[in-house]
Design an enzyme around this catalytic site. Sequence first.
Site, short mmCIF file in Angstrom:
data_model
loop_
_atom_site.label_atom_id
_atom_site.label_comp_id
_atom_site.label_asym_id
_atom_site.label_seq_id
_atom_site.Cartn_x
_atom_site.Cartn_y
_atom_site.Cartn_z
N GLY A 192 8.46 13.07 3.15
CA GLY A 192 7.22 13.82 3.29
C GLY A 192 6.01 12.97 3.59
O GLY A 192 5.17 13.34 4.42
N CYS A 312 7.96 -1.64 1.36
CA CYS A 312 9.04 -1.73 0.38
C CYS A 312 9.45 -3.18 0.11
O CYS A 312 10.10 -3.47 -0.88
CB CYS A 312 10.26 -0.94 0.87
SG CYS A 312 9.91 0.81 1.13
#
Length: 369
Positions: A192, A312
């Site tokens: 999302g 990340c």
Amino acid sequence: MIYLDYQATTPVAPEVVAAMRPWIEEKFANPHSPSRWGAEAAAAVEHARDQILTEIALDEGRFVFTSGATEALNWAIKGTIERSERRKIVTIATEHAAVLDSCEWLEGRGFQVVRLGVSADGLVDLGEAAEAIDAKTALVAAMLVNNEIGTVQPVAALAELAHAVGAVMLCDAVQGYGRVDLPPADLIAISGHKVHGPKGVGGLWIRKGHEPAALMHGGGQEAGLRSGTLSPALCVGLGTAARIANERRARDTAHVERLFEVALATLGEGWVLNGGIEARYRGNINIRREGLDAARLVGELRNLAFSLGSACASGSGRPSHVLRALGLTDRQARSSIRLGFGRMTGEAELVSACRTIAQTADAQASFAA
């Protein structure tokens, strides 16, 4: 603050915030409850699911909500392998950590993993892929749009190779969903917060007959495949973001292509684009300059939000595995920055940011001389 870190996360669209608010404030019921309020929440979740499927635009499949793409990719890989008698996985050296680390985990349990290399433009060689994808292959996993350099991989061609030998094709479409056409894969992961939606929600599109084994147990709320109480607010947010992406895709694409040209022109000479310029999503500029201390540049420009690569992997201290796969040295990788922009980026603010980056890099070079 000028925000140029769209690959890490996108600003939440105002329409998404407005759509989510009622499901946070007054419509807070559990969508799995049999009450009238629960049924209303469940209907909102299903409407969001339909909006997402409209943007995916592939037949014979279902969409299962997850907490995000990391969960979706772990589930797709490990769940597919669990249901297969084959013990080989083929992927690409430039994949996201969620794919590479899952493959490494399986490799430690005796499965064979082939990591295909890429050329200097970031693309896999389809001839090498054809040799690697054989009758022993259970799964082929490839990212549609690379999160660090924006390369658009030929996933449709890889899917054809996978299907020819009866293997399952997994596409990490996190950076491509809502921006480029999706390939005919069997499993497609989305998130999302990469499409102006909320964080904490994503999902896995699953072609009929290719359902991975469940990894999460405890209720089977999502078609018996994934357990856990869904958040109507998050689901509605993702559904709304998908609808807007579908409606605005042509405008967003034209805007991003214009910004790409403006950014390169403003940065000027002395910069080298990492990865090819043709097969590329143009909302991602990964660029380097000889002798630049990129980490220092980020620290010096606190009013600009940009990055060195994947969020990340930030803080690891290691050069980007994606840039190393392109053939860059450690020094070249550490002299690289990533600028990400999109729907809500203004041309004037991008020009201002690129001028500041170029001037600061010039100052670095003058001090080093």
